[in-house]
Design a protein around this motif. Structure first.
Motif, PDB file in Angstrom:
ATOM      1  N   GLU A 160      84.554 150.255 125.557  1.00  0.00           N
ATOM      2  CA  GLU A 160      84.872 150.817 124.248  1.00  0.00           C
ATOM      3  C   GLU A 160      83.742 151.759 123.824  1.00  0.00           C
ATOM      4  N   VAL A 161      84.073 152.685 122.913  1.00  0.00           N
ATOM      5  CA  VAL A 161      83.059 153.641 122.463  1.00  0.00           C
ATOM      6  C   VAL A 161      82.246 153.087 121.295  1.00  0.00           C
ATOM      7  N   HIS A 162      82.692 151.987 120.703  1.00  0.00           N
ATOM      8  CA  HIS A 162      82.052 151.449 119.505  1.00  0.00           C
ATOM      9  C   HIS A 162      80.881 150.537 119.854  1.00  0.00           C
ATOM     10  N   LEU A 163      79.979 150.398 118.882  1.00  0.00           N
ATOM     11  CA  LEU A 163      78.936 149.392 118.992  1.00  0.00           C
ATOM     12  C   LEU A 163      79.567 147.998 118.920  1.00  0.00           C
ATOM     13  N   PRO A 164      78.886 146.970 119.421  1.00  0.00           N
ATOM     14  CA  PRO A 164      79.456 145.612 119.401  1.00  0.00           C
ATOM     15  C   PRO A 164      79.873 145.178 117.997  1.00  0.00           C
ATOM     16  N   TYR A 165      81.025 144.531 117.910  1.00  0.00           N
ATOM     17  CA  TYR A 165      81.541 144.073 116.621  1.00  0.00           C
ATOM     18  C   TYR A 165      82.187 142.701 116.785  1.00  0.00           C
ATOM     19  N   GLU A 166      82.402 142.039 115.640  1.00  0.00           N
ATOM     20  CA  GLU A 166      83.048 140.737 115.620  1.00  0.00           C
ATOM     21  C   GLU A 166      84.561 140.923 115.543  1.00  0.00           C
ATOM     22  N   ARG A 167      85.315 140.063 116.222  1.00  0.00           N
ATOM     23  CA  ARG A 167      86.757 140.239 116.305  1.00  0.00           C
ATOM     24  C   ARG A 167      87.574 139.557 115.194  1.00  0.00           C
TER      25      ARG A 167
ATOM     26  N   LYS B  85      94.002 144.634 106.972  1.00  0.00           N
ATOM     27  CA  LYS B  85      94.512 144.789 105.605  1.00  0.00           C
ATOM     28  C   LYS B  85      93.890 145.997 104.899  1.00  0.00           C
ATOM     29  N   GLY B  86      92.841 146.574 105.502  1.00  0.00           N
ATOM     30  CA  GLY B  86      92.166 147.700 104.877  1.00  0.00           C
ATOM     31  C   GLY B  86      91.088 147.304 103.910  1.00  0.00           C
ATOM     32  N   GLU B  87      90.716 146.023 103.914  1.00  0.00           N
ATOM     33  CA  GLU B  87      89.678 145.528 103.004  1.00  0.00           C
ATOM     34  C   GLU B  87      88.286 145.536 103.636  1.00  0.00           C
ATOM     35  N   SER B  88      88.199 145.883 104.922  1.00  0.00           N
ATOM     36  CA  SER B  88      86.911 145.936 105.611  1.00  0.00           C
ATOM     37  C   SER B  88      86.899 147.151 106.524  1.00  0.00           C
ATOM     38  N   THR B  89      85.728 147.430 107.077  1.00  0.00           N
ATOM     39  CA  THR B  89      85.564 148.585 107.951  1.00  0.00           C
ATOM     40  C   THR B  89      84.918 148.156 109.261  1.00  0.00           C
ATOM     41  N   LEU B  90      84.948 149.055 110.230  1.00  0.00           N
ATOM     42  CA  LEU B  90      84.281 148.780 111.501  1.00  0.00           C
ATOM     43  C   LEU B  90      82.799 148.533 111.290  1.00  0.00           C
ATOM     44  N   GLU B  91      82.186 149.322 110.394  1.00  0.00           N
ATOM     45  CA  GLU B  91      80.754 149.165 110.138  1.00  0.00           C
ATOM     46  C   GLU B  91      80.454 147.767 109.620  1.00  0.00           C
ATOM     47  N   ALA B  92      81.321 147.235 108.761  1.00  0.00           N
ATOM     48  CA  ALA B  92      81.106 145.900 108.203  1.00  0.00           C
ATOM     49  C   ALA B  92      81.284 144.815 109.252  1.00  0.00           C
TER      50      ALA B  92
ATOM     51  N   SER C 278      80.516 145.292 112.507  1.00  0.00           N
ATOM     52  CA  SER C 278      79.571 145.522 113.606  1.00  0.00           C
ATOM     53  C   SER C 278      78.388 144.558 113.521  1.00  0.00           C
ATOM     54  N   LEU C 279      77.831 144.234 114.681  1.00  0.00           N
ATOM     55  CA  LEU C 279      76.696 143.316 114.718  1.00  0.00           C
ATOM     56  C   LEU C 279      75.448 143.949 114.139  1.00  0.00           C
ATOM     57  N   PHE C 280      75.344 145.268 114.201  1.00  0.00           N
ATOM     58  CA  PHE C 280      74.193 145.957 113.619  1.00  0.00           C
ATOM     59  C   PHE C 280      74.557 147.413 113.389  1.00  0.00           C
ATOM     60  N   SER C 281      73.811 148.051 112.534  1.00  0.00           N
ATOM     61  CA  SER C 281      74.091 149.427 112.165  1.00  0.00           C
ATOM     62  C   SER C 281      73.672 150.383 113.282  1.00  0.00           C
ATOM     63  N   GLU C 282      74.177 151.598 113.185  1.00  0.00           N
ATOM     64  CA  GLU C 282      73.807 152.629 114.159  1.00  0.00           C
ATOM     65  C   GLU C 282      72.296 152.857 114.144  1.00  0.00           C
ATOM     66  N   ALA C 283      71.715 152.901 112.935  1.00  0.00           N
ATOM     67  CA  ALA C 283      70.268 153.119 112.821  1.00  0.00           C
ATOM     68  C   ALA C 283      69.493 151.949 113.402  1.00  0.00           C
TER      69      ALA C 283
ATOM     70  N   THR D 135      91.313 144.932 120.083  1.00  0.00           N
ATOM     71  CA  THR D 135      90.240 145.885 119.818  1.00  0.00           C
ATOM     72  C   THR D 135      90.397 146.494 118.426  1.00  0.00           C
ATOM     73  N   VAL D 136      89.323 147.090 117.937  1.00  0.00           N
ATOM     74  CA  VAL D 136      89.371 147.712 116.617  1.00  0.00           C
ATOM     75  C   VAL D 136      90.327 148.900 116.615  1.00  0.00           C
ATOM     76  N   ASP D 137      90.412 149.632 117.727  1.00  0.00           N
ATOM     77  CA  ASP D 137      91.340 150.756 117.792  1.00  0.00           C
ATOM     78  C   ASP D 137      92.785 150.276 117.702  1.00  0.00           C
ATOM     79  N   GLU D 138      93.079 149.129 118.325  1.00  0.00           N
ATOM     80  CA  GLU D 138      94.423 148.559 118.226  1.00  0.00           C
ATOM     81  C   GLU D 138      94.714 148.108 116.797  1.00  0.00           C
ATOM     82  N   ALA D 139      93.712 147.576 116.124  1.00  0.00           N
ATOM     83  CA  ALA D 139      93.895 147.160 114.726  1.00  0.00           C
ATOM     84  C   ALA D 139      94.186 148.359 113.839  1.00  0.00           C
ATOM     85  N   VAL D 140      93.468 149.450 114.047  1.00  0.00           N
ATOM     86  CA  VAL D 140      93.686 150.662 113.253  1.00  0.00           C
ATOM     87  C   VAL D 140      95.087 151.218 113.497  1.00  0.00           C
TER      88      VAL D 140
END
Length: 413
Positions: free
Chosen positions: A37-44, A53-60, A62-67, A131-136
């Motif tokens: 996947e192209v994304h940083l590691p995230y929780e499923r 539901k649109g109440e959260s984002t990929l960033e929220a 993710s295990l850690f921020s891009e920075a 995956t997050v892309d499938e969720a979107v």
């Protein structure tokens, strides 16, 4: 590159947690995290609930921020797949032709959704959710009035059903077995789930078998063996996952239902570890098991990293998981053995906790149901009671007025 590099194949929850733990534990060398996947590691878990539901984002999620990831100095090879492992030469081959040497290797490739047999046909409105892309992609289709048909009455299917109802969709669920989530839950919890979803307007078909499907570019209806024809605008397949084992098998690693490891998460090849959904590991009694839970990915990711650094810490702790449905949640901890003595503690607002005792009246497992996090405290206390292995008084366990914390305190007197 240096042969001292720590390489992690699989940039999901377990792999991401391992990479972070290596840094937190003081490893200053190269850490290479490889994921398709192209994304940083995230929780499923949020994929079927808050994110869908649109109440959260990929960033929220993710295990850690891009920075934070950049600051960690972890190298992320994204959108890349490992095609081969040479355990003797300690070398990986990637699908872009590149080869990488490793000092220690962690396999955390997770798995993929089991496919529904559609007779070789492809439909534009058949979805899976891993995956997050499938969720979107699925989220864009769950508009008010949409007719969603869910194949599979397990946790993914039921959580999506709950989310879709909250979004105003008409939902039907097809479960081939006689009850919901039968492999993971006792009969009372299965029935409680069934009652809740039916009360919220989900049409649940138990013992359902698909006879045929209709549609050209999009699937328009499913014909059941019972003769009933169910029209749909979107079909979600939630019939489980299969671990990604082929890479390990081709490398000659020992496998069973997953990549087989010892109690230190070490595979049959020196310097190669495995963790998470793809890992088959021994429990406290030496029985092999594989777990597909948030807790397993989190704890094994940490443990694998420490043992890659030579800590030699064995697998420990009690298994557990949770699942949210509307404003209710279920939680389990430990082993829910079929032959155990089951004690029920009834709570308010329809909540309850089921306690599983062995012949020595020691707690082996517990499952609970309640509004919000109302059973979380009891389940946490049950986890500690399981670890204590104290003999428990049955009559007091059944009395909700008797504090589990008091019973635990008595265990340490």
């Amino acid at each position: 590159m240096s042969q001292n590099a720590m390489v992690i194949v699989g940039a999901g929850h377990a792999g991401g947690r391992a990479a972070l733990t290596l840094r937190e534990a003081g490893f200053a060398g190269r850490i290479i995290l490889i994921g398709d996947e192209v994304h940083l590691p995230y929780e499923r878990p949020p994929l079927s609930k808050a994110l869908l539901k649109g109440e959260s984002t990929l960033e929220a999620c993710s295990l850690f921020s891009e920075a934070g990831f950049i600051a960690s100095g972890i190298e992320h090879l994204s959108g890349v797949r490992v095609t081969g492992i040479d355990v003797r030469e300690q070398r990986l081959t990637l699908d872009n032709g590149q080869q990488l040497e490793y000092g220690k290797l962690l396999l955390a490739m997770g798995g993929q959704s089991r496919s529904l047999d559609l007779g070789g046909r492809r439909f534009s409105n058949v979805h899976y959710l891993r995956t997050v892309d499938e969720a979107v992609g699925l989220r864009a289709r769950l508009t008010p009035g949409t007719r969603l048909l869910v194949v599979g009455g397990g946790f993914i299917g039921l959580e999506v059903a709950a989310t879709a109802r909250d979004l105003g969709c008409a939902v039907a669920v097809l479960e081939a077995g006689p009850r919901l989530a039968a492999r993971a839950l006792p009969e009372r919890l299965s029935q409680t789930l069934l009652n809740l979803h039916r009360d919220r307007g989900v049409v649940v078909h138990l013992g359902a078998r698909i006879e045929s499907i209709q549609g050209e570019e999009a699937l328009t209806a499913v014909q059941l063996a019972s003769g009933e024809c169910l029209p749909c605008d979107v079909l979600l397949v939630g019939i489980g996952m299969q671990p990604n084992l082929q890479l390990a098998k081709d490398a000659g690693l020992e496998t069973g239902s997953g990549i087989r490891v010892d109690r230190f998460l070490q595979t049959s090849a020196p310097g190669v570890f495995a963790a998470g959904d793809v890992c088959e590991f021994p429990d406290g009694e030496g029985l092999l098991q594989r777990q597909e839970t948030w807790r397993n990915a989190e704890t094994q990711g940490r443990l694998a990293a420490l043992n890659m650094l030579g800590h030699q810490q064995p697998i420990s702790g009690v298994a557990g998981f949770w699942s949210d449905h509307y404003e209710f949640a279920l939680q389990t901890v430990g082993a829910l053995e079929a032959g155990a003595q089951v004690i029920a503690r009834e709570g308010g607002d329809g909540g309850f906790v089921l306690l599983y005792l062995n012949a020595q009246q020691q707690l082996m497992g517990a499952s609970g149901w309640g509004r919000g996090n109302s059973v979380a405290k009891d389940i946490k206390l049950c986890e500690r009671l399981i670890e204590s292995q104290v003999m428990l008084p049955v009559t007091q366990l059944a009395d909700a007025n008797v504090s589990l914390k008091g019973l635990l305190r008595g265990a340490h007197v």
